[in-house]
Design a protein around this motif. Structure first.
Motif, mmCIF file in Angstrom:
data_model
loop_
_atom_site.group_PDB
_atom_site.id
_atom_site.type_symbol
_atom_site.label_atom_id
_atom_site.label_comp_id
_atom_site.label_asym_id
_atom_site.label_seq_id
_atom_site.Cartn_x
_atom_site.Cartn_y
_atom_site.Cartn_z
ATOM 1 N N ALA A 1 0.823 -0.796 -0.115
ATOM 2 C CA ALA A 1 0.259 -0.468 -0.389
ATOM 3 C C ALA A 1 1.299 1.089 -0.012
ATOM 4 C CB ALA A 1 -0.851 0.329 1.553
ATOM 5 N N LEU A 2 0.503 2.137 -0.912
ATOM 6 C CA LEU A 2 1.241 3.244 -1.424
ATOM 7 C C LEU A 2 -0.043 4.396 -1.000
ATOM 8 C CD1 LEU A 2 3.756 2.639 -3.993
ATOM 9 C CD2 LEU A 2 3.966 2.460 -1.952
ATOM 10 N N ALA A 3 0.212 5.938 0.327
ATOM 11 C CA ALA A 3 -0.746 7.078 -0.244
ATOM 12 C C ALA A 3 0.097 7.653 0.115
ATOM 13 C CB ALA A 3 -1.633 6.053 1.672
ATOM 14 N N SER A 4 -0.609 9.024 -0.283
ATOM 15 C CA SER A 4 0.193 10.783 0.392
ATOM 16 C C SER A 4 -0.893 11.320 0.841
ATOM 17 C CB SER A 4 0.226 11.049 -0.975
ATOM 18 O OG SER A 4 1.485 10.301 -1.277
ATOM 19 N N LEU A 5 -0.768 12.301 1.823
ATOM 20 C CA LEU A 5 -1.523 13.406 2.105
ATOM 21 C C LEU A 5 -1.238 14.327 1.789
ATOM 22 C CD1 LEU A 5 -2.784 12.056 5.590
ATOM 23 C CD2 LEU A 5 -3.847 11.660 3.111
ATOM 24 N N GLY A 6 -1.528 15.430 1.072
ATOM 25 C CA GLY A 6 -1.272 16.617 0.779
ATOM 26 C C GLY A 6 0.765 16.386 -0.054
ATOM 27 N N GLY A 7 0.260 15.804 -0.634
ATOM 28 C CA GLY A 7 1.086 15.600 -1.699
ATOM 29 C C GLY A 7 2.533 14.767 -0.924
ATOM 30 N N ARG A 8 2.170 14.229 0.323
ATOM 31 C CA ARG A 8 3.230 13.804 1.067
ATOM 32 C C ARG A 8 3.111 12.486 1.061
ATOM 33 N NH1 ARG A 8 4.202 12.477 6.404
ATOM 34 N NH2 ARG A 8 1.885 13.057 7.069
ATOM 35 N N PRO A 9 4.382 11.850 1.002
ATOM 36 C CA PRO A 9 4.018 10.075 1.642
ATOM 37 C C PRO A 9 3.731 9.890 2.813
ATOM 38 C CG PRO A 9 5.554 10.605 -0.517
ATOM 39 C CD PRO A 9 5.459 12.259 0.450
ATOM 40 N N VAL A 10 2.860 8.782 2.933
ATOM 41 C CA VAL A 10 2.535 8.791 4.518
ATOM 42 C C VAL A 10 2.535 6.840 4.761
ATOM 43 C CG1 VAL A 10 0.717 7.974 6.124
ATOM 44 C CG2 VAL A 10 0.738 10.466 4.421
ATOM 45 N N LYS B 1 -0.527 5.109 11.076
ATOM 46 C CA LYS B 1 -2.015 4.240 11.922
ATOM 47 C C LYS B 1 -3.153 4.275 11.076
ATOM 48 C CE LYS B 1 -1.227 4.611 15.802
ATOM 49 N NZ LYS B 1 0.469 5.993 16.002
ATOM 50 N N SER B 2 -3.558 5.756 10.909
ATOM 51 C CA SER B 2 -5.001 6.229 10.872
ATOM 52 C C SER B 2 -4.980 6.367 8.806
ATOM 53 C CB SER B 2 -5.119 7.534 11.566
ATOM 54 O OG SER B 2 -5.312 7.397 12.945
ATOM 55 N N THR B 3 -3.499 6.290 8.232
ATOM 56 C CA THR B 3 -3.557 6.843 7.052
ATOM 57 C C THR B 3 -3.983 5.075 6.900
ATOM 58 O OG1 THR B 3 -2.285 8.014 7.267
ATOM 59 C CG2 THR B 3 -2.774 7.360 4.742
ATOM 60 N N THR C 1 -7.029 3.935 4.818
ATOM 61 C CA THR C 1 -7.002 3.070 2.930
ATOM 62 C C THR C 1 -8.152 2.730 3.075
ATOM 63 O OG1 THR C 1 -4.805 1.970 3.740
ATOM 64 C CG2 THR C 1 -5.027 4.331 2.535
ATOM 65 N N VAL C 2 -8.335 0.924 3.761
ATOM 66 C CA VAL C 2 -9.171 0.262 4.132
ATOM 67 C C VAL C 2 -10.848 0.547 3.745
ATOM 68 C CG1 VAL C 2 -10.298 -1.657 5.407
ATOM 69 C CG2 VAL C 2 -7.669 -0.936 5.775
ATOM 70 N N ILE C 3 -10.969 1.106 4.841
ATOM 71 C CA ILE C 3 -12.100 1.799 4.477
ATOM 72 C C ILE C 3 -12.691 2.700 3.086
ATOM 73 C CG2 ILE C 3 -12.887 1.656 7.146
ATOM 74 C CD1 ILE C 3 -12.878 4.460 6.872
ATOM 75 N N GLY C 4 -11.540 3.595 2.347
ATOM 76 C CA GLY C 4 -11.973 4.296 1.579
ATOM 77 C C GLY C 4 -11.746 5.702 1.730
#
Length: 273
Positions: free
Chosen positions: A30-39, A63-65, A69-72
């Protein structure tokens, strides 16, 4: 969806040819970013049916991210997610998932009674049909489970923080979910509400629900935890038995010794050496 696995040793796994349920959550790379910052930087996470998994780590570890991602609520920029064996993009059975967000005002600033807030957790079941007797009974059971049935007619704005958290938990429980996801349910909650939460989760696990928890400290939930996944800088640093001194002390490499640790925690001490 089921899968068949092969037995590799006496009693170690189900025998060849016996189907076992797919994980209720399978997150891979899993890859995800918030505000353009990789989390999230390649998180792998599985939760089996009936399993209780705690996500641990320092603030900002992801953790929260991960649960979002699991709940969309946070889109993946890479990797794969399956819920109950179904790819996330095709999953529609959200009544099978209950979600408790980080503690907030239970009504979101809108005047509402305790019963009204919990009733919204039945929307996935009745799909805009009028509320039936079975729905009202489910609301009563959920409120009773968290010790709030006697406050059903009260405004949520009149409740303490711990009581509002109980209302959010009841809202998640009212649909009898097969997967219960809770984001820091113990944060800022009084000891009485922590024990109510522990007792409630114990009953849900006995019912067969899987549970994914974001926690800083295990506290009274420790006896329920089957596995801990420790995140650090958006990566999985540990996946296995809960390390002693959960939270900041759970990060691999931390060598602080807790003289009050019980025998179960002491058996895990080698994880951190």
């Amino acid at each position: 969806m089921t899968q068949t696995i092969r037995q590799t040793g006496p009693g170690s796994e189900p025998a060849l040819g016996i189907p076992v349920p797919a994980p209720v959550v399978r997150l891979r790379g899993a890859l995800a970013s918030l505000g353009g910052r990789p989390v999230l930087r390649g998180v792998d996470l599985t939760v089996a049916p009936g399993e209780v998994v705690a996500l641990l780590g320092a603030n900002g570890s992801g953790k929260s991210t991960t649960v979002k991602t699991v709940i969309g609520a946070v889109p993946l920029s890479g990797g794969d997610l399956e819920l109950f064996g179904t790819p996330r993009g095709r999953f529609r059975q959200w009544h099978r998932v209950g979600y408790v967000p980080q503690r907030t005002t239970a009504a979101g600033g809108v005047p509402a009674t305790v019963r009204e807030v919990v009733s919204t957790g039945r929307l996935a079941q009745h799909r805009m049909r009028p509320f039936r007797r079975v729905d009202r009974a489910a609301v009563d059971r959920a409120l009773e489970a968290v010790g709030m049935l006697d406050r059903a007619g009260d405004g949520v704005g009149d409740l303490s923080g711990g009581q509002q958290q109980r209302v959010l938990i009841a809202r998640a429980l009212v649909g009898s979910p097969e997967l219960l996801i809770m984001d820091e349910p113990m944060a800022g909650v009084d000891l009485a509400s922590q024990q109510v939460l522990a007792d409630t989760l114990r009953r849900e696990v006995e019912r067969g629900a899987a549970v994914l928890l974001v926690l800083h400290e295990l506290g009274p939930l420790e006896p329920l935890i089957d596995r801990a996944v420790v995140l650090r800088d958006g990566c999985v640093a540990h996946d296995g038995p809960p390390p002693p001194g959960a939270g900041q002390h759970a990060l691999p490499g931390h060598d602080h010794v807790h003289p009050h640790a019980d025998a179960r925690s002491g058996a895990r001490q080698g994880l951190l050496s």
